[in-house]
Enzyme design. Structure first.
Site, mmCIF file in Angstrom:
data_model
loop_
_atom_site.group_PDB
_atom_site.id
_atom_site.type_symbol
_atom_site.label_atom_id
_atom_site.label_comp_id
_atom_site.label_asym_id
_atom_site.label_seq_id
_atom_site.Cartn_x
_atom_site.Cartn_y
_atom_site.Cartn_z
ATOM 1 N N ARG A 27 -7.548 11.586 -6.112
ATOM 2 C CA ARG A 27 -8.779 10.883 -5.799
ATOM 3 C C ARG A 27 -9.979 11.825 -5.774
ATOM 4 O O ARG A 27 -11.064 11.503 -6.269
ATOM 5 C CB ARG A 27 -8.628 10.185 -4.445
ATOM 6 N N ASP A 30 -6.948 -3.366 -7.274
ATOM 7 C CA ASP A 30 -7.418 -3.951 -6.018
ATOM 8 C C ASP A 30 -7.690 -5.429 -6.245
ATOM 9 O O ASP A 30 -7.978 -5.846 -7.369
ATOM 10 C CB ASP A 30 -8.694 -3.256 -5.532
ATOM 11 N N TYR A 38 -14.266 -12.276 0.744
ATOM 12 C CA TYR A 38 -15.016 -11.043 0.478
ATOM 13 C C TYR A 38 -16.304 -11.334 -0.289
ATOM 14 O O TYR A 38 -17.337 -10.695 -0.079
ATOM 15 C CB TYR A 38 -14.150 -10.036 -0.290
ATOM 16 N N ARG A 61 0.823 -1.227 0.000
ATOM 17 C CA ARG A 61 0.000 0.000 0.000
ATOM 18 C C ARG A 61 0.851 1.269 0.000
ATOM 19 O O ARG A 61 0.510 2.240 0.681
ATOM 20 C CB ARG A 61 -0.944 0.030 1.210
ATOM 21 N N ARG A 77 -3.698 6.677 0.534
ATOM 22 C CA ARG A 77 -4.237 7.872 1.185
ATOM 23 C C ARG A 77 -3.270 8.623 2.085
ATOM 24 O O ARG A 77 -3.549 9.763 2.450
ATOM 25 C CB ARG A 77 -5.490 7.491 1.988
HETATM 26 O O1 CP3 Z 1 -0.187 -1.675 -2.511
HETATM 27 C C1 CP3 Z 1 -0.512 -0.782 -3.329
HETATM 28 O O2 CP3 Z 1 -0.145 0.410 -3.205
HETATM 29 C C2 CP3 Z 1 -1.237 -1.187 -4.593
HETATM 30 C C3 CP3 Z 1 -2.662 -1.107 -4.559
HETATM 31 C C4 CP3 Z 1 -3.497 -2.025 -3.699
HETATM 32 C C5 CP3 Z 1 -4.750 -1.613 -3.167
HETATM 33 N N1 CP3 Z 1 -5.337 -2.691 -2.586
HETATM 34 C C6 CP3 Z 1 -5.309 -0.267 -3.291
HETATM 35 C C7 CP3 Z 1 -6.390 0.160 -2.385
HETATM 36 C C8 CP3 Z 1 -3.317 -3.358 -3.342
HETATM 37 C C9 CP3 Z 1 -2.136 -4.267 -3.600
HETATM 38 C C10 CP3 Z 1 -4.496 -3.767 -2.654
HETATM 39 C C11 CP3 Z 1 -4.706 -5.142 -2.163
HETATM 40 C C12 CP3 Z 1 -5.884 -5.428 -1.328
HETATM 41 N N2 CP3 Z 1 -7.140 -4.921 -1.437
HETATM 42 C C13 CP3 Z 1 -5.890 -6.403 -0.315
HETATM 43 C C14 CP3 Z 1 -4.727 -7.273 0.076
HETATM 44 C C15 CP3 Z 1 -3.791 -6.595 0.991
HETATM 45 C C16 CP3 Z 1 -4.375 -6.299 2.343
HETATM 46 O O3 CP3 Z 1 -4.548 -5.090 2.635
HETATM 47 O O4 CP3 Z 1 -4.633 -7.231 3.114
HETATM 48 C C17 CP3 Z 1 -7.190 -6.424 0.233
HETATM 49 C C18 CP3 Z 1 -7.670 -7.296 1.358
HETATM 50 C C19 CP3 Z 1 -7.971 -5.479 -0.506
HETATM 51 C C20 CP3 Z 1 -9.438 -5.184 -0.335
HETATM 52 C C21 CP3 Z 1 -9.660 -3.786 0.055
HETATM 53 N N3 CP3 Z 1 -9.481 -2.695 -0.783
HETATM 54 C C22 CP3 Z 1 -10.127 -3.306 1.297
HETATM 55 C C23 CP3 Z 1 -10.446 -4.159 2.490
HETATM 56 C C24 CP3 Z 1 -10.199 -1.914 1.183
HETATM 57 C C25 CP3 Z 1 -10.738 -0.959 2.227
HETATM 58 C C26 CP3 Z 1 -9.816 -0.782 3.350
HETATM 59 C C27 CP3 Z 1 -8.961 0.424 3.120
HETATM 60 O O5 CP3 Z 1 -7.743 0.319 3.315
HETATM 61 O O6 CP3 Z 1 -9.549 1.435 2.762
HETATM 62 C C28 CP3 Z 1 -9.753 -1.546 -0.101
HETATM 63 C C29 CP3 Z 1 -9.640 -0.180 -0.663
HETATM 64 C C30 CP3 Z 1 -8.323 0.224 -1.230
HETATM 65 N N4 CP3 Z 1 -7.522 -0.546 -2.026
HETATM 66 C C31 CP3 Z 1 -7.702 1.497 -1.071
HETATM 67 C C32 CP3 Z 1 -6.496 1.464 -1.789
HETATM 68 C C33 CP3 Z 1 -5.506 2.577 -1.985
HETATM 69 C C34 CP3 Z 1 -8.306 2.671 -0.351
HETATM 70 C C35 CP3 Z 1 -9.204 3.336 -1.312
HETATM 71 C C36 CP3 Z 1 -9.484 4.749 -0.954
HETATM 72 O O7 CP3 Z 1 -10.403 4.947 -0.155
HETATM 73 O O8 CP3 Z 1 -8.807 5.649 -1.489
#
Ligand code: CP3
Length: 350
Positions: A39, A76, A156, A26, A30
């Site tokens: 965003r 994602d 999920y 990540r 944000r």
């Molecule tokens: O790592 C990176 O910078 C690359 C992008 C990336 C995202 N999600 C962007 C994202 C990667 C590799 C993921 C993987 C992901 N997504 C996982 C596996 C890793 C982990 O965290 O366990 C999972 C479980 C998800 C599912 C997911 N996506 C959730 C549960 C959420 C909400 C929680 C949160 O952190 O907001 C997301 C949203 C998400 N995916 C955001 C980002 C940057 C936040 C979106 C936003 O509100 O701007």
């Protein structure tokens, strides 16, 4: 063409390098003001994911600040269920919401043949990101493509979002394994296709995120984590033997050893609960390891952060090692704390 001289690719080939390569899960997101600005302009997370210009820009943002050894595709793990036909929303501040499946659902509507109708922009992002990395002179930085592992994506799809207990998905997997296998098989086929297309578009490394592998007992870990991961690794390796696969079985504890030995992955990501000395002895001895700073330590900063970074670096002196977090960057993290860690890693000689 892939440049094998990039430090992280050397490490993934098993070489011990003097300077430790690094990236952060990540790392785009944000905590960066430039991400929040884009965003707001794009009007939501999925509008960034499916817009190659936005997504490639976000992928590059942390690289411009910190020159990581790897950039990770901005996408994602939940784009696969969406591309299969399941309704997905990201509500601001609430995380993902999906229309939940259950053991009685007719799975016929999930169609792996049509996923590219949704996913084509993601492949364009990969190509555009490779071009930008080259154009901006980041010739040491490799591009990571990724997907969620079938088990984690299924959690999920069945829970309808995050969960505290994983009762619904576990009950289905434990009680009706044949029907659950159908869902996992759909995910294996889709994930294989999705990752092959990312590789064709230019991804040089693949990471499989198994964020919820730690909620299963040993027998079911074998069935729903190790087996599907092995099927994906076997397929990718047969077609793209030079593309290293990093597995991240979060929460797997000592079952990580089985995971490392049976899945055929090239390297293993460690979460922050994994003791470094145990991992060095039992895992790093057989494959490159990546990890495992607690993201809350990164959030906290100060001397505690310095000490935690040195502890990790000092724990893996002998063989191939990539510095990373043990889970994703927390959104309140000051970017300066990331800079503080990067400075230590860059000046640390093994
Ligand atoms: O790592 C990176 O910078 C690359 C992008 C990336 C995202 N999600 C962007 C994202 C990667 C590799 C993921 C993987 C992901 N997504 C996982 C596996 C890793 C982990 O965290 O366990 C999972 C479980 C998800 C599912 C997911 N996506 C959730 C549960 C959420 C909400 C929680 C949160 O952190 O907001 C997301 C949203 C998400 N995916 C955001 C980002 C940057 C936040 C979106 C936003 O509100 O701007």
């Amino acid at each position: 063409m892939m440049q094998k001289n990039k430090p992280i690719l050397k490490t993934l080939a098993g070489e011990k390098t003097d300077i430790v390569p690094f990236w952060f899960m990540r790392q785009a997101g944000r905590y960066l003001p430039e991400y929040r600005a884009l965003r707001a302009e794009a009007g939501g997370f999925l509008n960034m994911v499916y817009n190659p210009k936005n997504a490639s820009e976000i992928t590059l943002q942390p690289i411009r600040r910190f020159q990581m050894d790897a950039a990770i595709l901005f996408s994602d793990i939940l784009v696969i269920p969406q591309a299969l036909g399941q309704k997905l929303e990201f509500l601001a501040g609430e995380g993902p919401k999906l229309e939940a499946l259950n053991v009685d659902s007719d799975l016929g509507f999930l169609n792996p043949d049509k996923i590219d109708d949704v996913l084509n922009p993601v492949y364009d992002t990969v190509t555009m990101t490779c071009d930008k990395l080259k154009k901006e002179g980041f010739d040491q930085t490799a591009l990571i493509g990724f997907a969620g592992s079938p088990w984690t994506v299924a959690t999920y799809m069945v829970e309808g979002g995050g969960s505290k207990t994983y009762e619904k998905v576990k009950s289905w997997a434990y009680g009706s394994p044949e029907k659950f296998q159908q869902l996992i098989d759909i995910l294996i086929v889709s994930t294989n296709h999705y990752l092959e297309k990312q590789i064709k578009a230019g991804a040089e490394i693949i990471q499989l995120f198994d964020s919820w592998s730690g909620v299963l007992d040993q027998v079911n870990f074998e069935k729903w984590v190790i087996k599907p991961t092995a099927q994906i690794a076997l397929n990718l390796k047969s077609k793209y033997p030079d593309i290293p696969i990093i597995g991240f079985p979060r929460g797997a504890g000592t079952m990580s050893l089985d995971y490392a030995q049976k899945t055929g992955i090239r390297a293993i990501g460690l979460d922050f609960t994994m003791p470094c000395d145990w991992a060095a002895k039992n895992l790093q001895s057989i494959l490159p390891v990546q990890g495992n700073l607690d993201p809350v330590m990164l959030l906290t900063g100060g001397k505690a952060l310095d000490a935690a970074v040195y502890h990790i670096l000092d724990s893996f002196p002998d063989k191939a090692f990539i510095f990373n977090l043990g889970h994703g960057v927390i959104k309140e993290t000051p970017p300066e704390h990331v800079g503080q860690v990067v400075e230590i890693i860059k000046s640390y000689k093994r």
